[in-house]
Design a protein around this motif. Sequence first.
Motif, mmCIF file in Angstrom:
data_model
loop_
_atom_site.group_PDB
_atom_site.id
_atom_site.type_symbol
_atom_site.label_atom_id
_atom_site.label_comp_id
_atom_site.label_asym_id
_atom_site.label_seq_id
_atom_site.Cartn_x
_atom_site.Cartn_y
_atom_site.Cartn_z
ATOM 1 N N PRO A 352 16.484 7.104 -101.509
ATOM 2 C CA PRO A 352 17.123 5.799 -101.304
ATOM 3 C C PRO A 352 18.611 5.877 -100.967
ATOM 4 C CG PRO A 352 15.644 5.721 -103.183
ATOM 5 C CD PRO A 352 15.709 7.147 -102.762
ATOM 6 N N ARG A 356 19.957 4.808 -95.745
ATOM 7 C CA ARG A 356 20.855 4.025 -94.897
ATOM 8 C C ARG A 356 21.594 4.889 -93.876
ATOM 9 N NH1 ARG A 356 21.842 0.436 -99.585
ATOM 10 N NH2 ARG A 356 20.867 -1.558 -99.062
ATOM 11 N N VAL A 387 15.768 -0.622 -98.586
ATOM 12 C CA VAL A 387 15.851 0.809 -98.855
ATOM 13 C C VAL A 387 14.586 1.320 -99.526
ATOM 14 C CG1 VAL A 387 17.078 2.549 -100.186
ATOM 15 C CG2 VAL A 387 18.354 0.824 -98.934
#
Length: 744
Positions: A352, A356, A387
């Motif tokens: 996670p 991004r 996410v």
Amino acid sequence: MLTVVLSSLRTRWASLLGSFVAVALGVGVMAAMGLGLAETFDAPEREPRRFASSPVVVMGRDTLTVEVRRGPESAHVTKKLAHPHPVDARLLAELRELGRVRMDGTARDAVGVDAVGVDAPVAAVREVVGDRARVLTGDDRRQADPSFEQDAEALVAVNSLLGTAAGVTAFVSVFVTASTFAFVVALRRREFGLLRMAGATPGQVRRVLLGEALAVGVVASAAGCALGAWGAPLLVRELVDGGVAPSWFAPRGEVTWPYHVAFWTGVSVALSGAWAAAWRAGRTGPAEALREASVDTGALPWFRRAVGAVLLAGGLGLLAWKAGTDPADLLKRKTYTTQPMLLITAVAALAPLLVRPAVRLLALPLRPVRGSGATGLLVRENAAASVRRTAAVAAPVLVTVALAGSLLGSASTVAAAKSAEVRERTRADVVVTGEDLGAVRDSGALRALDARRAEGAAVSPSAPTAVYVREGGSALVRSDARAVSDVAAFTAVSRLPVVAGDVRDLDDRSIVVNEEWERHEVGAWVRVWLGDGRPARLRIVAVLARGTGDNGAYVTTANAPGARVDRLEVRAGRGVDGAALAAAFRSASGSVGGIKVRSAGEWLAATRPGTGAQTRLGLFVVLGIALVYAGIALAGTLLMATSARGPEFRALRLAGATRGQLLGTVVGETLLAVAVGAGLGLAVTAVNLAGLGSALGRLSAPVTLDAPWAVIGGCVGAYTVIAGVTAGSRRSYGRARGCDQTSR
């Protein structure tokens, strides 16, 4: 509480289906492999075949026993001799005085035979034989069968293969189950918020989720045991057909412990996979019931951050430590099969945090262009904002790509390094091979070579042998070796990786060793046992680089009693064409059967070290398990994610998005998540192969990193198809149609 759990199972069965199938398959595979392992632990006794009609078998000594120190006490270590002692003519004459002696001619030379059957009382045979040979009776007579050693080696290979595959199965099933339950909790945070608002305590929420996991685990494990009972004979048949297991190998169905191990492992996997998710579910607050935003905040709890960081540091630190202190260990199959799992788990735990930046990097091509800018923008921003969903889709791809790249890449890299070493060690133009090239001498072929020697050709006969050395006083180590008869010719046809000394100094009182030996100083004397068990004291005249482990010792033929020449390496003299030399020798040795005359290039291609059939089969079994699990997890995660995105779809339709744009966005997000997983898997592969390359460099071995791009591409392609079909399936289309009706 039980009522709530049962009601939740009836309502949420679709979201738990992926976990059920994953656990059931995992238990089935473990049960099938456990049944196979049970047969390797307790193989059925087989009747002797070679001397079945003889009550007693006399067999030449074939082991070396040396006393070593184990702590304050002494112990005896036994190793198989490279050149077993025969039953000599004198002993045969004495045995014939006792009764009939049976010889089948399976292994015979000028000195004697390897074993004979004797029709005489056991006590009388033992008295005559004494310690000159071994006396076998009963089922022990099977040790004289030619298949005895092959069967034992095959059982070890089966044990290793099934044990490794079972371990990977457990790892992947925990991985998939934990990922699935974590995503289920993320999707159900509003439900848990409502339960908290209704007065449920954190402990009650956790017990609901663990109760679901227990129910899934018990039912799936029972189904998996039935699947394992059905699949075990099929698995064994494939092992036999693939040449890994002996032809008589088959499950007898007399053991039950594999079912117990598989069942309780499945239940434990389900509970352990749900434990972290249940702890997180218990921390869900009542305010979550009011949340409508799809942006994930706090997607990685501090505990998971800490665990991921520790695992990452441990994986990188262990890789660096082994590369620096024991680089040879990284070249072993057991190490490069298990070590990548630590880094895979670490990267998956931290996924996670990595999603991004990975999405931003991979989505650079999705720049707003006329006609598709809105879709590209939505794909990029949705994948970066959600996410947990992106990480859940990427995780199965990550584990498979990383396993495929690390396992197959490590195996092929080691094989390529071994092949390069062999290529660099020879300067021969022609290589002649055969089981016993003594027949070539009798055929007059060597006389043809002697004529070539006058023209400047170098001919070096050599034989396989072994030497044994006691290291540290506590271990007896066998080192494979080559015995040479003409040192000058040998140095002319070879190019050994010498780091100290000079191979040309080799004589009947010396030895060439490598850096792996405990004592490897030029001029030092070492006590060894030769291939027939005879002790000797030899002086080290040269030391070779350690390499990949194939740079063995070298002795003269005087220190290899019983060794048979199996290779002649020939280097053409000045002005002599190598092809003409090979043709001349083929003509001279054409009447001798079993002799192969090849150019050096042909010989290198035919004997190129590679990944063995057993290792290759084991790796593909492991990857097949990972591929099936990851495919199930990927499809299940996508179906769960799509079913929970109704409000988001309605908002997009109300904003003017067409049905095609909606489905294009969903498919694009999914494929981008697959790309993220593949990228992270390739990063893990790169780290593992870099560590292996560093180890090869420290061992002075050729470094040729070889990634299995075809297999990786196949895995990514399979996941792309699964992801694209699942994301654009009828279920997604139905959601889009429902959005059409709502917007009206």
